[in-house]
Every structure is written in C-alpha cells, then in structure tokens.
Design an enzyme around this catalytic site. Structure first.
Site, PDB file in Angstrom:
ATOM      1  N   GLU A  35       0.700  -1.548   0.027  1.00 51.84           N
ATOM      2  CA  GLU A  35      -0.022   0.235   0.725  1.00 51.84           C
ATOM      3  C   GLU A  35       0.787   1.784   0.542  1.00 51.84           C
ATOM      4  OE1 GLU A  35      -2.554  -0.995   3.456  1.00 51.84           O
ATOM      5  OE2 GLU A  35      -4.377  -2.022   1.990  1.00 51.84           O
TER       6      GLU A  35
ATOM      7  N   GLU B 262      -5.792  -7.942  -0.409  1.00 49.44           N
ATOM      8  CA  GLU B 262      -6.782  -7.924   0.905  1.00 49.44           C
ATOM      9  C   GLU B 262      -8.021  -8.257   0.575  1.00 49.44           C
ATOM     10  OE1 GLU B 262      -5.270  -5.198   3.230  1.00 49.44           O
ATOM     11  OE2 GLU B 262      -3.286  -6.549   3.349  1.00 49.44           O
TER      12      GLU B 262
END
Length: 591
Positions: free
Chosen positions: A156, A238
């Site tokens: 991220e 995710e």
C-alpha cells in the site's frame, strides 16, 4: 518442477488457475495451531495461503535475528506445502496489518532517517535485514521446488508515498538476494494510489485491496493495466471480510451472507485473498495504532477481525456461508468439513501475592542515568513501559509540574501518591504539586506506556512514534536535570527478579501473582472484567493488553502456553484496581 507464471491468466504448469487464498499470520498464533488453520483454509475451497512477514518480530534489536517457534516462517510455509497449498509471501519492510509500527523495528527511530524511502540510512538497514531473511525463503520458491508462487515488493505504498526509485531499489535488492518468482505490489483500487504505489512500468504485477464493489474495483484495475499495455488477471490481495477494533469503540462486524455474495461476485471477475481467514492475536506489545487527526488510537490485543475463523480458530457461520459461495462460483474445488476445537473454562484461582512497582524498581534492574530523559527506543527495546524517576527540590510550597512531549499514557506520582493519569488530550497538562513538610526533596515517578505505534498513514514518520518522554519534565518553569530510567519490557529476567514480599500498595502500578495446578489444559480465555489496565503473563508469555474501557474484556490463552502441573500467572496492573482472582472462561468477553 512445477511452474507459475502471470500472463493473461495465472498459469500453474502452463494451465490457467484461479487463486483462492486466505490470510493466516503465522506470528499471531502458536505453531501447534498452524496445521488446523491451514487445513480449514483448504477445506474452505482455497488453494493458496498468504502471510505478511513483520521485520520488527524477526530483528527485535538491530543485528539480532529470531526465526524460532512462532517466528519460524520457513516451517509455516513447509506446513502449507504438506497440505497442498500454494503460498504468497509479503516480506515487505512495511506491512501495516494493524501491527506495531506497521512491522518496522522501533530501533530505527534511534537514527534520523526517512522511512520507506531511498534515504541511504534506511536502505542500509533494509539490506542488512533482507540479506538474512530472503536467503531463507529462496529454497521455498516454486522455482526451487517449493510452494511459494509470489512475493510482495511493498505494501500500500500509494497510500503513503510515490518514490518509484525506492520501490525499484527494494525490487532490485530482492532479486539480488535470489528472489525469482513473480513480484507484486498491492494498493487501493483507485487511480491516484495505483499511480503512486505500483511499478507496473517495470512489469511488477499489480494487485488491489478492497472488500466490496468487486466489479467496479476490478474495472478500475483493468483500465489502469490497459493504460500501461498490460492484460493481467485481476487479483484482490486483501478482500476484507471483517475489520479490526480499537479501544473504547464498538466491535465492528460484517454480515456473513453479504460477504458470501461479494466473494461470489469477486470470483466471477478474478482471484482473491480473504483478509483475514484466521486473524489470531496481537500477543505481547505488538498491537498497532490508528491515527485520527491529532489523536493516536491504539488497537486491541485480539485480532479476531470478525474473520472466517475466530481468534481461537473456530469456524464461524461466515465460514460456511463463504464455503458455499465458493462452491457455487467454482464447482470443481475440493472442500471438506472443517476441524473444530473445544474451548475450556479451567477454573478460578485466587491471587496469592502482590507488590508495588515503586517498591521494587531498584531490585528489578540497575537504572540508566542521564542528564535529560531518554526515549524508550534509546533506553531499551522501545516496547512496553518506561519508569522515569527524578528527585525534585522541595520548596515547601506549591510548585508547577509539567511533562513535555510524552507518549502515550502517563501515571504521575509524587512521594508515592498518584497525581494524574495523562492521555491523549490531557498530555502535557500542568499540575500543582507540594512536597512533605519534613522532607527536602520530592520523589517523582512517571510511568509511561507505549500503547502501540501508528501502523498506517501520515503519522508513520511523525514525532509521536518515539515513545516515552521526548521533551522533559519542568518544575516551575525550568527543565529538570537528572533522570533514572527503568525500562519495563517484562522479560523473563525481570519477572524472575520480582520480590513479592517487598511491599504492597494497590494504588501503585502493581504486579499480582498466582500459581496453580492443572490436570488438563485447553484453549481458554482470561476474564479481565474486574481489572483496570495492564497485561497478563502466563508462564512467561505476555498474552497482551487488557483495558476496562473495552470493547474486549478478555485475553485469549492458547493451550500451548499452559502446562499440566504447576503454572504461574503474573498480572501487571497500572490503574490502581486491586486484583483478587484469576478467572478462566471458555468464551471471549466482548461488549
């Protein structure tokens, strides 16, 4: 030897395959739990397991590495292979994961550097770590006969930075250390973070993180790939099936049927990794912390996550709903009945001994002395608590006292009397103190607790990541000089040094001890509803934090931490609640 490639599809031995994966963090459960958790993932219909690898767990002190027991990543991967699962590893130096400092070691804070950047000081530390970690993983790659099919470069990063040179240096370092399976990044599914956080121009595979609106998010990713001339498969790295929890806030739940419907929709457009499949526990001091404006909001010890398995590893209704959805979306998958376990209420035991921390501080350790206060990172490991003791001159009248720039939560005592607990908005508030009329000095003790460093967002490089007292202590309007430091990591050596006969005072931070005999052991919970704030240590293992503000009022204790025969439990209570008993129960206690 088997092969894995990423072209228009994921190809296993040259044939298209849909990756159905689940996240199991080996470091959030005992090794004895790995097999059942991995089996239940396979029984769900999955073919892959994914896990992060936290740097701070494996290099707790600079140059000191630990890959034993719960930290044995290689044993975990081999266990997955034995069950026929492929493996995705995310060894990036930053993992988020609601884990202390996002996996970054606290000792990095002892030197000025910009984290997650090409700062040479930071990248030198990364290189040292990767040169130890990655050679352990090389033989586990599918290119070497292992189950490992993909590895993550950074996590991220588009939600933090945009320095492509840093991503490239990390990628090149991984390849230099022998990593030759496909590499990937994972970011949110919108253009700004994909632009900032990916290395698509270097042919590093792009994955997304989201938990709903599968078709819309897949379309964004497909369009981003097409702009860069790629026709890769869609992978949600995710797929959030629940959420984490913070102290003082309601438990967050996700409806199981809603998730099942979304999973089915996601499998129609691509592959997914369920985050989390089994959440586990933030044992010890490893819980993370959120940032909201000026406030740091620490997360609870339980990482139950409202996942498909409970914190203890029990299949939930959500498990069966998602299992059914996977079968409907992918009729050819193998599925089976999951394994279950019996939780145990092991009884109630009276507290036998207690002693004030202030009475034994000099027996626990020789204090570190300095002119000005040291931070936790400078004084010790950077985790747990740090007690600062100073002698102030007694002017025999009221004096102003202020602790300047401290994190996270303070107990301030003068001559053994609690003056204030300061936290969040009250940190740094000025107090009025007065010494005893028959003494020329005032003994000031300030216990500071690190509640967990921010693991995501704009505060990652912020000043409050350094814990303890950063500024100083002011008497009247000047900074005091002369400090004694007592770092409380609650190590085995410190626990063994406790003299429970040295003097009790339940209004002080206090160690409570009980010993008891068990004829049988089992997975259990400790009921903390009658406690204030602190930690519970079972046979030397720190289960994590409890706090009366909730929403979780119990601590999970796997049976592997208990023994048939004699057991010892130590409770370190900071908030002046006198603890009378230890209660084991067979269910978590949540609001």
């Amino acid at each position: 030897m088997r092969t894995f490639e990423i072209k228009e599809d994921f190809l296993l031995d040259g044939k298209p395959i849909k990756l159905i994966s689940g996240a199991i963090h080996y470091f959030r459960m005992t090794p004895a739990q790995w097999t059942d958790s991995l089996y239940n993932l396979k029984a769900l219909g999955a073919n892959t397991v994914e896990t992060y690898i936290p740097w701070n767990l494996h290099e707790p002190r600079e140059g000191v590495y630990d890959f034993e027991g719960m930290k044995d990543i290689c044993a975990f991967v081999k266990q997955a292979q034995a069950l026929g699962l492929m493996v995705i590893l995310r060894p990036s130096v930053y993992i988020c994961a609601e884990w202390e400092f996002g996996g970054l070691p606290a000792w990095l804070l002892n030197e000025p550097m910009r984290l997650r950047s090409t700062d040479p000081r930071f990248m030198a530390k990364v290189r040292n770590y990767f040169q130890v970690l990655l050679p352990k993983l090389v033989p586990l790659q599918i290119t070497h006969g292992g189950p490992l099919i993909m590895m993550q470069v950074e996590n991220e990063y588009g939600s933090y930075g945009m320095e492509k040179a840093y991503l490239r240096q990390t990628k090149e370092l991984m390849e230099e250390c022998g990593i030759d399976v496909p590499l990937f990044t994972s970011d949110g599914a919108w253009e700004e973070v994909l632009d900032a956080g990916t290395l698509i121009e270097d042919d590093v595979f792009v994955t997304g993180n989201f938990g709903s609106r599968s078709k819309e998010n897949a379309a964004v990713m497909k369009e981003f790939m097409a702009k860069h001339g790629k026709n890769w498969p869609i992978m949600c790295m995710e797929y959030w099936d629940g959420w984490f929890n913070r102290w003082g806030e309601p438990i967050i739940k996700r409806d199981g049927q809603d998730l099942a419907n979304e999973v089915k929709e996601m499998l129609a457009v691509g592959s997914l990794n369920l985050y989390m499949f089994h959440g586990g526990t933030n044992f010890g001091f490893y819980n993370g912390c959120s940032a909201r404006g000026a406030l740091d909001l620490p997360q609870v010890s339980s990482y139950d996550y409202d996942a498909l398995l409970t914190e203890a590893g029990e299949p939930t209704d959500k498990y069966y709903q998602v299992q059914k959805a996977i079968k409907e979306a992918c009729p050819e998958v193998w599925q089976a009945k999951p394994r279950t376990k019996q939780l145990a209420a092991l009884g109630t035991f009276p507290i036998e001994n207690s002693v004030s921390l202030l009475a034994i501080k000099d027996q626990l350790m020789i204090p570190q002395e300095s002119m000005y206060p040291l931070t936790m990172e400078a004084a010790s490991t950077g985790y747990g608590y740090l007690l600062y003791s100073v002698q102030l001159k007694n002017y025999h009248r009221e004096n102003k006292l202020k602790v300047v720039e401290a994190s996270d939560r303070l107990h301030i005592f003068t001559d053994g009397q609690l003056q204030a607990i300061q936290y969040q908005e009250t940190l740094g508030e000025e107090l009025l103190i007065q010494g005893a009329p028959d003494k020329e000095t005032i003994e000031l003790d300030v216990l500071v607790e690190n509640l967990g460093r921010v693991n995501y967002g704009f505060k990652l490089n912020g000043p409050t990541q350094a814990k303890g007292i950063r500024g100083g202590i002011m008497q009247d309007i000047h900074f005091h000089q002369g400090y004694r430091h007592y770092p409380l990591t609650l190590s085995a050596e410190q626990l063994q040094a406790i003299d429970y006969q040295a003097g009790k005072n339940p209004t002080h931070p206090t160690f409570y001890q009980t010993t008891f005999t068990l004829t049988e052991v089992g997975d259990t919970f400790i009921d903390c509803r009658g406690y204030g704030k602190g930690v519970v240590i079972v046979n030397g293992t720190n289960l994590g934090r409890y706090w009366q503000r909730g929403p979780v009022h119990s601590l999970y204790c796997p049976k592997e931490f208990l023994k048939k025969g004699s057991n010892e439990v130590v409770v370190f209570e900071t908030d002046g609640v006198e603890i009378k008993e230890l209660v084991f129960c067979d269910q978590p206690v949540v609001e």
